[in-house]
Write a protein that holds these residues in place. Structure first.
Motif, PDB file in Angstrom:
ATOM      1  N   PRO A  26      53.465  30.511  69.542  1.00  0.00           N
ATOM      2  CA  PRO A  26      53.606  31.389  70.913  1.00  0.00           C
ATOM      3  C   PRO A  26      54.826  31.819  69.789  1.00  0.00           C
ATOM      4  CG  PRO A  26      53.411  29.294  71.430  1.00  0.00           C
ATOM      5  CD  PRO A  26      53.037  28.292  69.807  1.00  0.00           C
ATOM      6  N   TYR A  27      55.789  31.382  69.279  1.00  0.00           N
ATOM      7  CA  TYR A  27      56.578  32.705  68.915  1.00  0.00           C
ATOM      8  C   TYR A  27      56.839  33.719  67.779  1.00  0.00           C
ATOM      9  CZ  TYR A  27      58.782  29.045  72.010  1.00  0.00           C
ATOM     10  OH  TYR A  27      60.428  28.119  72.602  1.00  0.00           O
ATOM     11  N   HIS A  28      55.512  33.677  67.117  1.00  0.00           N
ATOM     12  CA  HIS A  28      55.345  34.557  66.240  1.00  0.00           C
ATOM     13  C   HIS A  28      55.335  36.256  66.974  1.00  0.00           C
ATOM     14  CE1 HIS A  28      52.589  36.000  62.718  1.00  0.00           C
ATOM     15  NE2 HIS A  28      53.831  36.482  62.772  1.00  0.00           N
ATOM     16  N   ARG A  29      55.144  36.388  67.551  1.00  0.00           N
ATOM     17  CA  ARG A  29      54.853  37.871  68.339  1.00  0.00           C
ATOM     18  C   ARG A  29      56.496  37.864  68.580  1.00  0.00           C
ATOM     19  NH1 ARG A  29      52.886  40.041  73.618  1.00  0.00           N
ATOM     20  NH2 ARG A  29      53.088  42.214  72.866  1.00  0.00           N
ATOM     21  N   VAL A  30      57.244  36.872  69.546  1.00  0.00           N
ATOM     22  CA  VAL A  30      58.795  36.618  70.024  1.00  0.00           C
ATOM     23  C   VAL A  30      59.163  37.481  69.017  1.00  0.00           C
ATOM     24  CG1 VAL A  30      61.172  35.475  70.157  1.00  0.00           C
ATOM     25  CG2 VAL A  30      57.837  35.100  71.415  1.00  0.00           C
ATOM     26  N   VAL A  31      58.982  36.508  67.445  1.00  0.00           N
ATOM     27  CA  VAL A  31      60.069  36.493  66.401  1.00  0.00           C
ATOM     28  C   VAL A  31      59.904  38.097  65.750  1.00  0.00           C
ATOM     29  CG1 VAL A  31      60.922  35.730  63.940  1.00  0.00           C
ATOM     30  CG2 VAL A  31      60.187  34.604  65.708  1.00  0.00           C
ATOM     31  N   LYS A  32      58.759  38.811  66.199  1.00  0.00           N
ATOM     32  CA  LYS A  32      58.400  39.864  64.916  1.00  0.00           C
ATOM     33  C   LYS A  32      58.326  41.089  66.038  1.00  0.00           C
ATOM     34  CE  LYS A  32      54.337  40.931  63.633  1.00  0.00           C
ATOM     35  NZ  LYS A  32      52.562  41.093  62.890  1.00  0.00           N
ATOM     36  N   ARG A  33      58.914  41.030  67.357  1.00  0.00           N
ATOM     37  CA  ARG A  33      59.069  41.835  68.616  1.00  0.00           C
ATOM     38  C   ARG A  33      61.040  41.895  67.867  1.00  0.00           C
ATOM     39  NH1 ARG A  33      58.115  41.718  73.717  1.00  0.00           N
ATOM     40  NH2 ARG A  33      57.344  43.896  73.777  1.00  0.00           N
ATOM     41  N   GLU A 155      72.670  28.485  78.996  1.00  0.00           N
ATOM     42  CA  GLU A 155      72.954  29.375  79.292  1.00  0.00           C
ATOM     43  C   GLU A 155      72.931  30.899  79.972  1.00  0.00           C
ATOM     44  OE1 GLU A 155      76.846  29.303  77.426  1.00  0.00           O
ATOM     45  OE2 GLU A 155      76.669  27.149  77.357  1.00  0.00           O
ATOM     46  N   GLU A 156      73.623  31.874  79.906  1.00  0.00           N
ATOM     47  CA  GLU A 156      73.346  33.232  80.373  1.00  0.00           C
ATOM     48  C   GLU A 156      74.239  34.192  79.265  1.00  0.00           C
ATOM     49  OE1 GLU A 156      70.222  35.978  82.919  1.00  0.00           O
ATOM     50  OE2 GLU A 156      71.809  35.080  83.967  1.00  0.00           O
ATOM     51  N   LEU A 157      74.551  34.914  78.654  1.00  0.00           N
ATOM     52  CA  LEU A 157      74.881  35.579  78.096  1.00  0.00           C
ATOM     53  C   LEU A 157      75.776  36.809  78.927  1.00  0.00           C
ATOM     54  CD1 LEU A 157      77.241  35.975  75.749  1.00  0.00           C
ATOM     55  CD2 LEU A 157      75.973  37.199  74.373  1.00  0.00           C
ATOM     56  N   ASN A 158      74.699  37.195  78.790  1.00  0.00           N
ATOM     57  CA  ASN A 158      74.801  38.564  80.623  1.00  0.00           C
ATOM     58  C   ASN A 158      76.378  39.640  80.231  1.00  0.00           C
ATOM     59  OD1 ASN A 158      73.487  39.331  82.461  1.00  0.00           O
ATOM     60  ND2 ASN A 158      74.624  37.737  84.493  1.00  0.00           N
ATOM     61  N   ASN A 159      76.159  40.155  78.926  1.00  0.00           N
ATOM     62  CA  ASN A 159      77.089  40.712  78.404  1.00  0.00           C
ATOM     63  C   ASN A 159      76.711  42.249  78.905  1.00  0.00           C
ATOM     64  OD1 ASN A 159      79.005  38.890  77.959  1.00  0.00           O
ATOM     65  ND2 ASN A 159      79.669  39.803  76.214  1.00  0.00           N
ATOM     66  N   ASN A 160      76.855  43.546  78.602  1.00  0.00           N
ATOM     67  CA  ASN A 160      76.467  44.508  78.510  1.00  0.00           C
ATOM     68  C   ASN A 160      75.172  44.629  77.301  1.00  0.00           C
ATOM     69  OD1 ASN A 160      76.738  45.568  80.670  1.00  0.00           O
ATOM     70  ND2 ASN A 160      78.334  46.419  80.261  1.00  0.00           N
ATOM     71  N   SER A 161      74.153  44.599  77.082  1.00  0.00           N
ATOM     72  CA  SER A 161      73.538  44.913  75.685  1.00  0.00           C
ATOM     73  C   SER A 161      73.347  46.246  75.460  1.00  0.00           C
ATOM     74  CB  SER A 161      72.405  43.633  75.401  1.00  0.00           C
ATOM     75  OG  SER A 161      71.460  43.991  76.704  1.00  0.00           O
ATOM     76  N   VAL A 162      72.834  46.312  73.639  1.00  0.00           N
ATOM     77  CA  VAL A 162      73.044  48.168  73.522  1.00  0.00           C
ATOM     78  C   VAL A 162      71.040  48.701  74.294  1.00  0.00           C
ATOM     79  CG1 VAL A 162      72.868  49.131  71.276  1.00  0.00           C
ATOM     80  CG2 VAL A 162      74.811  47.316  72.306  1.00  0.00           C
ATOM     81  N   ASP A 163      70.903  47.159  73.577  1.00  0.00           N
ATOM     82  CA  ASP A 163      68.939  47.338  73.949  1.00  0.00           C
ATOM     83  C   ASP A 163      68.214  45.525  74.090  1.00  0.00           C
ATOM     84  OD1 ASP A 163      66.363  48.761  73.587  1.00  0.00           O
ATOM     85  OD2 ASP A 163      66.348  49.105  72.196  1.00  0.00           O
ATOM     86  N   LEU A 164      67.147  45.792  74.555  1.00  0.00           N
ATOM     87  CA  LEU A 164      66.292  44.477  74.375  1.00  0.00           C
ATOM     88  C   LEU A 164      64.760  44.679  73.987  1.00  0.00           C
ATOM     89  CD1 LEU A 164      65.202  44.617  77.450  1.00  0.00           C
ATOM     90  CD2 LEU A 164      67.528  44.064  78.200  1.00  0.00           C
ATOM     91  N   VAL A 165      64.219  43.501  74.030  1.00  0.00           N
ATOM     92  CA  VAL A 165      63.015  43.234  74.251  1.00  0.00           C
ATOM     93  C   VAL A 165      62.115  42.619  75.401  1.00  0.00           C
ATOM     94  CG1 VAL A 165      62.941  41.772  72.129  1.00  0.00           C
ATOM     95  CG2 VAL A 165      60.892  43.711  72.185  1.00  0.00           C
ATOM     96  N   LYS A 166      61.339  42.413  75.835  1.00  0.00           N
ATOM     97  CA  LYS A 166      60.947  41.807  76.717  1.00  0.00           C
ATOM     98  C   LYS A 166      59.812  40.938  75.840  1.00  0.00           C
ATOM     99  CE  LYS A 166      62.531  44.375  80.968  1.00  0.00           C
ATOM    100  NZ  LYS A 166      62.311  45.051  81.903  1.00  0.00           N
ATOM    101  N   HIS A 167      59.512  39.843  76.764  1.00  0.00           N
ATOM    102  CA  HIS A 167      58.397  38.660  75.833  1.00  0.00           C
ATOM    103  C   HIS A 167      58.214  37.783  77.398  1.00  0.00           C
ATOM    104  CE1 HIS A 167      60.650  38.522  72.591  1.00  0.00           C
ATOM    105  NE2 HIS A 167      61.560  38.469  73.025  1.00  0.00           N
ATOM    106  N   ARG A 168      56.666  37.597  77.464  1.00  0.00           N
ATOM    107  CA  ARG A 168      56.010  36.647  78.686  1.00  0.00           C
ATOM    108  C   ARG A 168      56.075  35.127  77.909  1.00  0.00           C
ATOM    109  NH1 ARG A 168      51.009  41.034  79.730  1.00  0.00           N
ATOM    110  NH2 ARG A 168      52.129  42.842  80.372  1.00  0.00           N
ATOM    111  N   LEU A 169      57.409  34.535  78.261  1.00  0.00           N
ATOM    112  CA  LEU A 169      57.290  33.037  78.037  1.00  0.00           C
ATOM    113  C   LEU A 169      57.420  32.885  79.026  1.00  0.00           C
ATOM    114  CD1 LEU A 169      57.621  33.799  74.861  1.00  0.00           C
ATOM    115  CD2 LEU A 169      57.564  31.443  73.923  1.00  0.00           C
TER     116      LEU A 169
END
Length: 181
Positions: A26-33, A155-169
């Motif tokens: 299940p993590y293959h797609r996550v890591v690719k993204r 824990e959540e870092l919750n700083n202002n990120s530059v970018d992000l990618v969403k997942h369905r885990l």
């Protein structure tokens, strides 16, 4: 409770390369993204760093497999790093992956251009601050963030990120990218 169950499953599954591949799938797609997200903001240069590899270093495995670059995997639990080293050897990747037993907050990030952190990483803000102090300019720091229902477990870092990618885990729904200015 979730972390304890995951830890037990990982210890059991680390004994077999087949179980490893099933558990890691299940993590293959996550890591690719996550790799695509990293490349979107600059080239990948070795070594890559994975923090919180545990006994089942599937993020490390996919980073090495997908990028063909050297990867360093770090975990603070010596039992987990011993099992991870055995798993990496069974997978035939000991020439590409180095496993180190060390606290994430003690890492000097000066040789890492891209850092991938596990969802279960403790003291995310402290590790992030250490990264910002010691990493070279332009280095990227990726953090998996928990879904709302799991914020009391991770824990959540919750700083202002530059970018992000969403997942369905189940446990996390996004990886946030931070860049050292």
């Amino acid at each position: 409770m979730i972390k304890k169950i995951s830890r037990k499953l990982e210890k059991i599954f680390s004994e077999s390369s087949l179980y490893f591949k099933i558990y890691a799938a299940p993590y293959h797609r996550v890591v690719k993204r996550e790799i695509e997200l990293t490349k979107k903001h600059g080239n990948l240069k070795p070594p890559l760093l994975n923090i919180g590899c545990g006994s089942m270093p599937f993020t490390t495995y996919y980073l090495a497999r997908e990028t063909d670059l050297e990867v360093v995997a770090v975990d603070q639990d010596s039992e987990m790093t011993d099992l991870a080293k055995k798993t990496i050897k069974k997978l035939g990747l000991e020439n590409k992956i180095t496993v180190i037993n060390k606290k994430a907050s003690e890492i000097d990030f000066k040789e890492y251009q891209a850092v991938y952190t596990a969802l279960h990483l403790k003291n995310k803000k402290k590790v992030y601050n250490q990264f910002m102090e010691t990493a070279p300019q332009g280095s990227r720091f990726l953090v998996r963030e928990p879904r709302k229902t799991f914020k009391n477990h991770y824990e959540e870092l919750n700083n202002n990120s530059v970018d992000l990618v969403k997942h369905r885990l189940v446990t996390f729904d996004r990886t946030c990218l931070y860049i050292k200015d």
